[in-house]
Design a protein around this motif. Structure first.
Motif, PDB file in Angstrom:
ATOM      1  N   MET A 127      28.111  46.754  36.673  1.00 11.51           N
ATOM      2  CA  MET A 127      28.576  48.110  36.982  1.00 11.51           C
ATOM      3  C   MET A 127      30.086  48.087  37.206  1.00 11.51           C
ATOM      4  O   MET A 127      30.597  47.270  37.974  1.00 11.51           O
ATOM      5  N   VAL A 128      30.797  48.996  36.555  1.00  9.40           N
ATOM      6  CA  VAL A 128      32.255  48.990  36.597  1.00  9.40           C
ATOM      7  C   VAL A 128      32.782  49.155  38.011  1.00  9.40           C
ATOM      8  O   VAL A 128      33.678  48.422  38.452  1.00  9.40           O
ATOM      9  N   GLN A 129      32.219  50.110  38.763  1.00  9.50           N
ATOM     10  CA  GLN A 129      32.722  50.353  40.120  1.00  9.50           C
ATOM     11  C   GLN A 129      32.531  49.143  41.023  1.00  9.50           C
ATOM     12  O   GLN A 129      33.399  48.819  41.839  1.00  9.50           O
ATOM     13  N   GLN A 130      31.394  48.472  40.886  1.00  8.58           N
ATOM     14  CA  GLN A 130      31.144  47.272  41.689  1.00  8.58           C
ATOM     15  C   GLN A 130      32.169  46.202  41.389  1.00  8.58           C
ATOM     16  O   GLN A 130      32.733  45.580  42.296  1.00  8.58           O
ATOM     17  N   ARG A 131      32.438  45.966  40.111  1.00  2.18           N
ATOM     18  CA  ARG A 131      33.427  44.955  39.732  1.00  2.18           C
ATOM     19  C   ARG A 131      34.805  45.337  40.224  1.00  2.18           C
ATOM     20  O   ARG A 131      35.552  44.491  40.732  1.00  2.18           O
ATOM     21  N   LEU A 132      35.156  46.599  40.084  1.00  3.18           N
ATOM     22  CA  LEU A 132      36.467  47.058  40.539  1.00  3.18           C
ATOM     23  C   LEU A 132      36.637  46.830  42.038  1.00  3.18           C
ATOM     24  O   LEU A 132      37.686  46.366  42.482  1.00  3.18           O
ATOM     25  N   LEU A 133      35.615  47.152  42.808  1.00  2.02           N
ATOM     26  CA  LEU A 133      35.718  47.009  44.266  1.00  2.02           C
ATOM     27  C   LEU A 133      35.793  45.545  44.680  1.00  2.02           C
ATOM     28  O   LEU A 133      36.591  45.184  45.553  1.00  2.02           O
ATOM     29  N   ASP A 134      34.973  44.698  44.063  1.00  3.72           N
ATOM     30  CA  ASP A 134      35.018  43.272  44.390  1.00  3.72           C
ATOM     31  C   ASP A 134      36.410  42.700  44.120  1.00  3.72           C
ATOM     32  O   ASP A 134      36.968  41.956  44.941  1.00  3.72           O
ATOM     33  N   ILE A 135      36.961  43.033  42.978  1.00  2.99           N
ATOM     34  CA  ILE A 135      38.272  42.511  42.598  1.00  2.99           C
ATOM     35  C   ILE A 135      39.375  43.157  43.426  1.00  2.99           C
ATOM     36  O   ILE A 135      40.349  42.505  43.814  1.00  2.99           O
ATOM     37  N   ALA A 136      39.205  44.445  43.742  1.00  4.60           N
ATOM     38  CA  ALA A 136      40.212  45.151  44.541  1.00  4.60           C
ATOM     39  C   ALA A 136      40.300  44.577  45.947  1.00  4.60           C
ATOM     40  O   ALA A 136      41.402  44.398  46.481  1.00  4.60           O
ATOM     41  N   VAL A 137      39.166  44.284  46.566  1.00  7.50           N
ATOM     42  CA  VAL A 137      39.173  43.695  47.909  1.00  7.50           C
ATOM     43  C   VAL A 137      39.949  42.387  47.895  1.00  7.50           C
ATOM     44  O   VAL A 137      40.763  42.122  48.787  1.00  7.50           O
ATOM     45  N   ASP A 138      39.709  41.572  46.880  1.00  6.03           N
ATOM     46  CA  ASP A 138      40.419  40.293  46.763  1.00  6.03           C
ATOM     47  C   ASP A 138      41.916  40.513  46.560  1.00  6.03           C
ATOM     48  O   ASP A 138      42.748  39.908  47.242  1.00  6.03           O
ATOM     49  N   ALA A 139      42.266  41.396  45.637  1.00  5.03           N
ATOM     50  CA  ALA A 139      43.683  41.633  45.321  1.00  5.03           C
ATOM     51  C   ALA A 139      44.430  42.249  46.496  1.00  5.03           C
ATOM     52  O   ALA A 139      45.539  41.818  46.839  1.00  5.03           O
ATOM     53  N   PHE A 140      43.846  43.242  47.131  1.00  4.08           N
ATOM     54  CA  PHE A 140      44.503  43.885  48.268  1.00  4.08           C
ATOM     55  C   PHE A 140      44.576  42.940  49.462  1.00  4.08           C
ATOM     56  O   PHE A 140      45.543  42.964  50.227  1.00  4.08           O
ATOM     57  N   GLY A 141      43.557  42.104  49.629  1.00  2.00           N
ATOM     58  CA  GLY A 141      43.581  41.136  50.721  1.00  2.00           C
ATOM     59  C   GLY A 141      44.710  40.137  50.554  1.00  2.00           C
ATOM     60  O   GLY A 141      45.397  39.785  51.521  1.00  2.00           O
ATOM     61  N   ARG A 142      44.920  39.676  49.317  1.00  2.00           N
ATOM     62  CA  ARG A 142      45.953  38.666  49.069  1.00  2.00           C
ATOM     63  C   ARG A 142      47.349  39.255  48.973  1.00  2.00           C
ATOM     64  O   ARG A 142      48.329  38.634  49.391  1.00  2.00           O
ATOM     65  N   HIS A 143      47.455  40.456  48.425  1.00  2.00           N
ATOM     66  CA  HIS A 143      48.792  40.997  48.138  1.00  2.00           C
ATOM     67  C   HIS A 143      49.140  42.275  48.892  1.00  2.00           C
ATOM     68  O   HIS A 143      50.294  42.713  48.862  1.00  2.00           O
ATOM     69  N   GLY A 144      48.162  42.892  49.543  1.00  2.00           N
ATOM     70  CA  GLY A 144      48.437  44.145  50.222  1.00  2.00           C
ATOM     71  C   GLY A 144      48.436  45.319  49.274  1.00  2.00           C
ATOM     72  O   GLY A 144      48.375  45.155  48.041  1.00  2.00           O
ATOM     73  N   LEU A 145      48.530  46.515  49.838  1.00  2.00           N
ATOM     74  CA  LEU A 145      48.506  47.727  49.021  1.00  2.00           C
ATOM     75  C   LEU A 145      49.679  47.773  48.053  1.00  2.00           C
ATOM     76  O   LEU A 145      49.517  48.067  46.869  1.00  2.00           O
ATOM     77  N   GLU A 146      50.864  47.463  48.553  1.00  4.16           N
ATOM     78  CA  GLU A 146      52.051  47.564  47.710  1.00  4.16           C
ATOM     79  C   GLU A 146      52.111  46.455  46.669  1.00  4.16           C
ATOM     80  O   GLU A 146      52.552  46.670  45.536  1.00  4.16           O
TER      81      GLU A 146
END
Length: 210
Positions: free
Chosen positions: A1-20
């Motif tokens: 599911m696209v939304q599930q993949r997006l959220l999993d990857i987003a949590v990782d990316a935002f956790g490592r790099h922040g919103l900006e």
């Protein structure tokens, strides 16, 4: 599911790099979808960030809810103490689980520099857990809700969080490369001892002040 993949990857990316620092282009590419999917589902980067916070809160709720299954009646300090041990034990299990690493990075960023996402996190399972812990502490120590009870609650909470939030330091102090099952049980036992000692101290302080 696209939304599930997006959220999993987003949590990782935002956790490592922040919103900006996180790139929606890279998030979309890693999820195997177009950037337009982020706009369509979340309205943009900020919307995806808030959705990531909601996603973490949902997962926290699902994993921690069994620890809150037992209701504690007012005036039952034994049951209250066991409830505290249950909650802290379940939280320790999550803090030792490598799968929560990405959650932790995201949450720590929000703790240090709160955004609108912090309310999504705190108003969910995190805040519920802390409020129930305060109630359990008051019942377990036989005291009224007070600043002292809330400070004690944060102390109890902190002794578990340190295993994840200060993981590198914990491993250095313990002189280990990882926390295995045997060491985890010794940590759990120490947390239980500490918790009872803090509750006993609160009870004694309350009796002295009467």
């Amino acid at each position: 599911m696209v939304q599930q993949r997006l959220l999993d990857i987003a949590v990782d990316a935002f956790g490592r790099h922040g919103l900006e620092g996180a790139s929606t282009r890279e998030i979309a590419a890693a999820a195997g979808t177009a950037m337009s999917s982020i706009t369509y589902h979340y309205g943009g980067k900020e919307g995806l960030y808030l959705a990531a916070a909601d996603y973490i809160a949902q997962q926290m709720g699902e994993t921690m809810s069994p620890a809150f299954a037992v209701e504690v009646a007012d005036g039952d300090p034994v049951a209250a103490r066991e409830a505290i041990h249950r909650v802290l034990g379940a939280l320790l299990d999550k803090m030792l689980d490598q799968q929560v690493r990405n959650w932790s990075l995201f949450i720590v960023r929000e703790q240090m520099h709160p955004t609108a996402a912090f309310a999504r996190l705190f108003d969910g399972p995190m805040g519920q857990m802390l409020r129930r812990l305060v109630r359990f502490v008051c019942t377990g120590a036989g005291i009224d809700d007070s600043e002292a009870a809330r400070i004690a609650t944060m102390t109890l909470f902190g002794q578990v969080l340190v295993v994840r939030s200060a993981r590198a330091s914990v491993l250095r102090v313990l002189d280990v490369e990882a926390i295995d099952a045997a060491l985890a049980e010794r940590i759990r036992a120490r947390i239980r001892i500490n918790t009872n000692a803090i509750l006993d101290a609160l009870t004694a302080e309350a009796k002295e002040s009467r």
